[in-house]
Design a protein around this motif. Structure first.
Motif, short mmCIF file in Angstrom:
data_model
loop_
_atom_site.label_atom_id
_atom_site.label_comp_id
_atom_site.label_asym_id
_atom_site.label_seq_id
_atom_site.Cartn_x
_atom_site.Cartn_y
_atom_site.Cartn_z
N GLU A 179 0.88 -1.18 0.00
CA GLU A 179 0.00 0.00 0.00
C GLU A 179 0.90 1.22 0.00
O GLU A 179 1.71 1.41 0.90
CB GLU A 179 -0.90 -0.06 1.24
CG GLU A 179 -2.01 0.95 1.29
CD GLU A 179 -1.58 2.30 1.83
OE1 GLU A 179 -2.14 3.31 1.37
OE2 GLU A 179 -0.69 2.36 2.68
N THR A 180 0.80 2.02 -1.06
CA THR A 180 1.71 3.16 -1.21
C THR A 180 1.02 4.52 -1.13
O THR A 180 1.68 5.54 -1.27
CB THR A 180 2.46 3.06 -2.56
OG1 THR A 180 1.50 3.03 -3.61
CG2 THR A 180 3.34 1.82 -2.62
N SER A 181 -0.26 4.54 -0.88
CA SER A 181 -1.01 5.81 -0.88
C SER A 181 -0.81 6.62 0.40
O SER A 181 -1.14 7.79 0.45
CB SER A 181 -2.50 5.55 -1.06
OG SER A 181 -3.04 4.97 0.12
N GLY A 182 -0.31 5.97 1.44
CA GLY A 182 -0.21 6.64 2.73
C GLY A 182 -1.48 6.54 3.55
O GLY A 182 -1.57 7.11 4.63
N LEU A 183 -2.46 5.79 3.07
CA LEU A 183 -3.72 5.62 3.79
C LEU A 183 -3.50 4.90 5.12
O LEU A 183 -4.10 5.26 6.13
CB LEU A 183 -4.70 4.82 2.93
CG LEU A 183 -6.03 4.43 3.56
CD1 LEU A 183 -6.88 5.68 3.80
CD2 LEU A 183 -6.79 3.44 2.68
N GLN A 222 -10.13 9.46 -0.39
CA GLN A 222 -9.44 8.17 -0.31
C GLN A 222 -10.34 6.98 -0.66
O GLN A 222 -9.93 5.83 -0.48
CB GLN A 222 -8.88 7.98 1.11
CG GLN A 222 -7.81 8.95 1.49
CD GLN A 222 -6.45 8.54 0.95
OE1 GLN A 222 -6.29 7.52 0.30
NE2 GLN A 222 -5.45 9.35 1.23
N THR A 234 -11.44 5.29 -3.33
CA THR A 234 -10.98 4.21 -4.21
C THR A 234 -9.86 3.42 -3.56
O THR A 234 -9.88 2.18 -3.54
CB THR A 234 -10.52 4.78 -5.56
OG1 THR A 234 -11.63 5.44 -6.17
CG2 THR A 234 -10.02 3.68 -6.48
N GLU A 235 -8.89 4.11 -2.99
CA GLU A 235 -7.78 3.43 -2.32
C GLU A 235 -8.27 2.63 -1.12
O GLU A 235 -7.80 1.53 -0.85
CB GLU A 235 -6.70 4.43 -1.90
CG GLU A 235 -5.47 3.77 -1.34
CD GLU A 235 -4.76 2.83 -2.30
OE1 GLU A 235 -4.21 1.83 -1.81
OE2 GLU A 235 -4.75 3.07 -3.52
N ASN A 275 -9.89 -0.55 -2.36
CA ASN A 275 -8.83 -1.44 -2.85
C ASN A 275 -8.08 -2.07 -1.69
O ASN A 275 -7.73 -3.25 -1.72
CB ASN A 275 -7.85 -0.68 -3.74
CG ASN A 275 -8.45 -0.33 -5.09
OD1 ASN A 275 -9.42 -0.92 -5.53
ND2 ASN A 275 -7.86 0.66 -5.74
N THR A 276 -7.83 -1.29 -0.64
CA THR A 276 -7.13 -1.79 0.54
C THR A 276 -7.94 -2.88 1.22
O THR A 276 -7.40 -3.91 1.64
CB THR A 276 -6.83 -0.64 1.51
OG1 THR A 276 -5.97 0.31 0.85
CG2 THR A 276 -6.16 -1.12 2.78
#
Length: 128
Positions: free
Chosen positions: A85-89, A111, A113-114, A117-118
């Motif tokens: 996970e690279t979004s920082g979420l 956030q 969509t991310e 996906n997560t």
């Protein structure tokens, strides 16, 4: 699908971030159709095949935290993080436990969509 008992519980606590809670509930159950919703640790909790995987921390009522985990029992740690996970979420607490924090609807929408996906990646990685 949302659980009516969870809705009743939330109706009874009059949470100031109720709209945010409902949006997150919608996103979680729509991201993975096999998740079941219940109450655990005084907040919505999501199970995959009867195993706890995602818990919503709604207290204190300043923010909503979504805890991604592998259940209540301590399991052997994996060598690396369970998902990429690279979004920082996510803020990682251990290789098998991470937290996403939301303070308002705008933050959720940015956030969305991310986040979905997560959830999908987390369930796939923890199916065991």
């Amino acid at each position: 699908m949302k659980n009516e008992e969870v809705t009743k519980f939330l109706n009874g606590i009059n949470h100031p971030l109720r709209n945010e809670i409902e949006r997150l509930r919608d996103l979680i159950v729509s991201a993975e159709s096999q998740l079941t919703e219940n109450i655990k640790w005084n907040g919505p909790n999501y199970c995959f095949r009867s195993e706890d995987r995602i818990t919503m921390r709604i207290q204190p009522p300043k923010q909503i935290q979504i805890v991604f985990h592998r259940g209540a029992k301590k399991l052997a740690q994996s060598n690396g993080r369970l998902i990429s996970e690279t979004s920082g979420l996510l803020v990682w607490k251990e290789n098998d436990r991470a937290v996403a924090t939301f303070k308002n609807l705008n933050g959720i929408e940015l956030q969305e969509t991310e986040f979905k996906n997560t959830i999908s990646k987390w369930i796939a990685a923890t199916k065991e």
